[in-house]
Design a protein around this motif. Structure first.
Motif, mmCIF file in Angstrom:
data_model
loop_
_atom_site.group_PDB
_atom_site.id
_atom_site.type_symbol
_atom_site.label_atom_id
_atom_site.label_comp_id
_atom_site.label_asym_id
_atom_site.label_seq_id
_atom_site.Cartn_x
_atom_site.Cartn_y
_atom_site.Cartn_z
ATOM 1 N N ALA A 123 139.682 2.612 126.266
ATOM 2 C CA ALA A 123 140.722 3.481 126.826
ATOM 3 C C ALA A 123 141.971 3.468 125.941
ATOM 4 C CB ALA A 123 141.068 3.047 128.247
ATOM 5 N N THR A 124 142.285 2.300 125.389
ATOM 6 C CA THR A 124 143.431 2.198 124.482
ATOM 7 C C THR A 124 143.195 3.008 123.217
ATOM 8 O OG1 THR A 124 144.076 0.023 125.305
ATOM 9 C CG2 THR A 124 144.782 0.601 123.075
ATOM 10 N N ILE A 125 142.021 2.860 122.627
ATOM 11 C CA ILE A 125 141.704 3.597 121.395
ATOM 12 C C ILE A 125 141.702 5.094 121.662
ATOM 13 C CG2 ILE A 125 139.900 4.020 119.677
ATOM 14 C CD1 ILE A 125 139.173 1.012 119.994
ATOM 15 N N GLU A 126 141.119 5.506 122.783
ATOM 16 C CA GLU A 126 141.108 6.930 123.131
ATOM 17 C C GLU A 126 142.532 7.458 123.285
ATOM 18 O OE1 GLU A 126 138.984 9.980 126.313
ATOM 19 O OE2 GLU A 126 139.320 7.888 126.889
ATOM 20 N N TYR A 127 143.405 6.661 123.914
ATOM 21 C CA TYR A 127 144.800 7.071 124.080
ATOM 22 C C TYR A 127 145.502 7.209 122.731
ATOM 23 C CZ TYR A 127 149.786 6.666 125.027
ATOM 24 O OH TYR A 127 151.149 6.882 125.038
ATOM 25 N N VAL A 128 145.365 6.204 121.880
ATOM 26 C CA VAL A 128 146.021 6.253 120.569
ATOM 27 C C VAL A 128 145.455 7.416 119.745
ATOM 28 C CG1 VAL A 128 146.321 5.004 118.389
ATOM 29 C CG2 VAL A 128 146.648 3.819 120.571
ATOM 30 N N ALA A 129 144.173 7.665 119.878
ATOM 31 C CA ALA A 129 143.553 8.767 119.140
ATOM 32 C C ALA A 129 144.083 10.124 119.589
ATOM 33 C CB ALA A 129 142.039 8.725 119.312
ATOM 34 N N SER A 130 144.615 10.199 120.796
ATOM 35 C CA SER A 130 145.091 11.477 121.326
ATOM 36 C C SER A 130 146.526 11.800 120.918
ATOM 37 C CB SER A 130 145.012 11.466 122.859
ATOM 38 O OG SER A 130 146.019 10.616 123.420
ATOM 39 N N LEU A 131 147.219 10.858 120.299
ATOM 40 C CA LEU A 131 148.622 11.049 119.948
ATOM 41 C C LEU A 131 148.743 11.823 118.640
ATOM 42 C CD1 LEU A 131 149.936 7.478 120.829
ATOM 43 C CD2 LEU A 131 149.945 9.519 122.283
ATOM 44 N N HIS A 132 149.967 12.159 118.281
ATOM 45 C CA HIS A 132 150.221 12.814 116.991
ATOM 46 C C HIS A 132 151.683 12.612 116.625
ATOM 47 C CE1 HIS A 132 152.278 16.165 119.055
ATOM 48 N NE2 HIS A 132 151.336 16.058 119.951
ATOM 49 N N GLY A 133 151.997 12.848 115.361
ATOM 50 C CA GLY A 133 153.372 12.715 114.900
ATOM 51 C C GLY A 133 153.852 11.285 114.792
ATOM 52 N N ASP A 134 152.943 10.340 114.594
ATOM 53 C CA ASP A 134 153.290 8.916 114.588
ATOM 54 C C ASP A 134 152.778 8.227 113.325
ATOM 55 O OD1 ASP A 134 150.644 9.245 115.169
ATOM 56 O OD2 ASP A 134 150.576 7.796 116.808
ATOM 57 N N ASN A 135 152.710 8.951 112.241
ATOM 58 C CA ASN A 135 152.119 8.441 111.004
ATOM 59 C C ASN A 135 152.675 7.074 110.619
ATOM 60 O OD1 ASN A 135 150.499 8.764 108.566
ATOM 61 N ND2 ASN A 135 152.454 9.035 107.492
ATOM 62 N N GLY A 136 151.767 6.145 110.329
ATOM 63 C CA GLY A 136 152.154 4.816 109.884
ATOM 64 C C GLY A 136 152.386 3.808 110.983
ATOM 65 N N THR A 137 152.260 4.209 112.239
ATOM 66 C CA THR A 137 152.572 3.324 113.358
ATOM 67 C C THR A 137 151.478 2.278 113.575
ATOM 68 O OG1 THR A 137 153.825 5.072 114.467
ATOM 69 C CG2 THR A 137 153.073 3.259 115.837
ATOM 70 N N TYR A 138 151.906 1.068 113.917
ATOM 71 C CA TYR A 138 151.004 0.028 114.403
ATOM 72 C C TYR A 138 151.211 -0.076 115.901
ATOM 73 C CZ TYR A 138 149.402 -4.675 115.642
ATOM 74 O OH TYR A 138 148.793 -5.743 116.256
ATOM 75 N N TYR A 139 150.118 -0.043 116.654
ATOM 76 C CA TYR A 139 150.180 -0.134 118.110
ATOM 77 C C TYR A 139 149.664 -1.486 118.584
ATOM 78 C CZ TYR A 139 151.051 4.883 118.424
ATOM 79 O OH TYR A 139 151.604 6.133 118.305
ATOM 80 N N ASP A 140 150.453 -2.130 119.420
ATOM 81 C CA ASP A 140 149.979 -3.291 120.176
ATOM 82 C C ASP A 140 149.501 -2.734 121.504
ATOM 83 O OD1 ASP A 140 149.507 -5.571 121.608
ATOM 84 O OD2 ASP A 140 151.414 -6.526 121.165
ATOM 85 N N GLU A 141 148.200 -2.539 121.604
ATOM 86 C CA GLU A 141 147.596 -1.744 122.672
ATOM 87 C C GLU A 141 148.262 -0.356 122.665
ATOM 88 O OE1 GLU A 141 146.219 -3.701 126.196
ATOM 89 O OE2 GLU A 141 146.661 -5.672 125.353
ATOM 90 N N ARG A 142 148.958 0.032 123.725
ATOM 91 C CA ARG A 142 149.481 1.410 123.760
ATOM 92 C C ARG A 142 150.935 1.527 123.306
ATOM 93 N NH1 ARG A 142 146.610 4.765 128.578
ATOM 94 N NH2 ARG A 142 144.578 3.737 128.506
ATOM 95 N N GLN A 143 151.519 0.404 122.893
ATOM 96 C CA GLN A 143 152.929 0.411 122.551
ATOM 97 C C GLN A 143 153.135 0.269 121.043
ATOM 98 O OE1 GLN A 143 155.360 1.037 124.798
ATOM 99 N NE2 GLN A 143 153.676 1.283 126.259
ATOM 100 N N PRO A 144 153.948 1.131 120.420
ATOM 101 C CA PRO A 144 154.313 0.906 119.014
ATOM 102 C C PRO A 144 154.975 -0.466 118.869
ATOM 103 C CG PRO A 144 154.994 3.090 119.737
ATOM 104 C CD PRO A 144 154.581 2.344 120.977
ATOM 105 N N ALA A 145 154.629 -1.178 117.813
ATOM 106 C CA ALA A 145 155.145 -2.524 117.610
ATOM 107 C C ALA A 145 155.262 -2.792 116.121
ATOM 108 C CB ALA A 145 154.224 -3.560 118.258
ATOM 109 N N PRO A 146 156.144 -3.719 115.729
ATOM 110 C CA PRO A 146 156.232 -4.073 114.310
ATOM 111 C C PRO A 146 154.979 -4.829 113.875
ATOM 112 C CG PRO A 146 158.159 -4.850 115.556
ATOM 113 C CD PRO A 146 157.112 -4.469 116.543
ATOM 114 N N PRO A 147 154.338 -4.432 112.789
ATOM 115 C CA PRO A 147 153.227 -5.219 112.266
ATOM 116 C C PRO A 147 153.753 -6.398 111.454
ATOM 117 C CG PRO A 147 153.586 -3.327 110.871
ATOM 118 C CD PRO A 147 154.589 -3.226 111.999
ATOM 119 N N ASN A 148 152.867 -7.156 110.891
ATOM 120 C CA ASN A 148 153.248 -8.207 109.946
ATOM 121 C C ASN A 148 154.145 -7.595 108.870
ATOM 122 O OD1 ASN A 148 153.106 -9.997 107.625
ATOM 123 N ND2 ASN A 148 151.384 -11.009 108.619
#
Length: 265
Positions: free
Chosen positions: A218-243
């Motif tokens: 469900a998380t992957i399906e949700y992230v796959a449905s988004l747009h305009g977020d190039n380069g984002t790392y998601y912690d589940e459904r929330q954008p988060a800072p990566p390493n």
């Protein structure tokens, strides 16, 4: 226009649940797994039943511990479609109990979880004029550091979990690099930690519980449905800072250069 979707690692765990979750939105769903088609007929039947009217399904087997099979998968995919709208790089393996080297001389976790997705993505980029690349990562990458002078862990201490985290840090770093070098401004490249999920992969390395695979799907399906977020790392459904290493352009470029060398086998 119906979507052309590619999902790797689609026969077990998170991938199996994601295949079923994505089927309803696919005009053409292309699944990859380790097993020959004859061993996954139950899954393929369930996916076909979930496709929309007129939808089609293709399945290809490839063992990503051999890069020649990732290259063959590129050819197989190109043989059935001339357009990719969504590529989900989900296939992964846990680190084996002891350091294992593939036929290319590369540590097998790094080759399967990082180099093979790079081979597949690079081989299909020209089929993407719009859409998304979603790289399934892991929060374990936050605890790792890229050994750019020893990406195959020949000299650094090896544990199954550290090899896995190292490979996922490379994948997140590649995501950030590709986001800056994407083939079109209408292609978004993102990565996602799908949660702590109760799969054979998790339990091969960690003695913990987890959510069911459907949670990750469900998380992957949700992230796959988004747009305009190039380069984002998601912690589940929330954008988060990566390493922080993943977002450093110099580190990205060094990883890219070393990757090119490793793929010149």
């Amino acid at each position: 226009m119906p979507s052309s979707i590619i999902l790797t690692g689609a026969t077990t765990g998170i991938g199996r649940a994601t295949a079923l979750a994505l089927a309803g939105r696919a005009g053409h769903l292309i699944l990859h797994g380790l097993e020959p088609e004859s061993q996954v007929t139950d899954l393929l039947g369930a996916v076909r039943a979930a496709l929309p009217p007129g939808g089609s399904l293709s399945y290809f087997a490839a063992d990503f511990s051999a890069l020649v099979e990732a290259e063959r998968l590129v050819s197989d995919v190109r043989g059935v479609t001339d357009r990719v709208d969504l590529l989900v790089n989900n296939a992964a393996r846990p680190g084996p109990p002891t350091r294992t080297v593939a036929d290319t001389g590369v540590e097998v976790t790094f080759q399967t979880n990082y180099l093979a997705p790079v081979v597949l993505t690079s081989g299909l980029l020209d089929l993407m004029t719009a859409g998304r690349i979603v790289n399934v990562a892991s929060a374990t990458h936050l605890s790792s550091s890229l050994h750019l002078d020893d990406l195959t862990l020949a000299r650094h201490g090896y544990t199954p979990s550290s090899a896995y985290a190292h490979s996922k840090l490379a994948l997140v770093t590649y995501t950030c690099w590709l986001a800056a070098h994407r083939p079109s401004p209408t292609v978004d490249v993102v990565s996602v930690h799908p949660g702590i999920i109760a799969t054979r992969l998790l339990h091969a390395m960690f003695a913990v519980g987890g959510e069911p695979p459907e949670h990750a799907a469900a998380t992957i399906e949700y992230v796959a449905s988004l747009h305009g977020d190039n380069g984002t790392y998601y912690d589940e459904r929330q954008p988060a800072p990566p390493n922080p290493e993943a977002t450093d352009p110099a580190t990205q470029d060094r990883l890219h250069a070393v990757t090119v060398d490793l793929l010149a086998y």
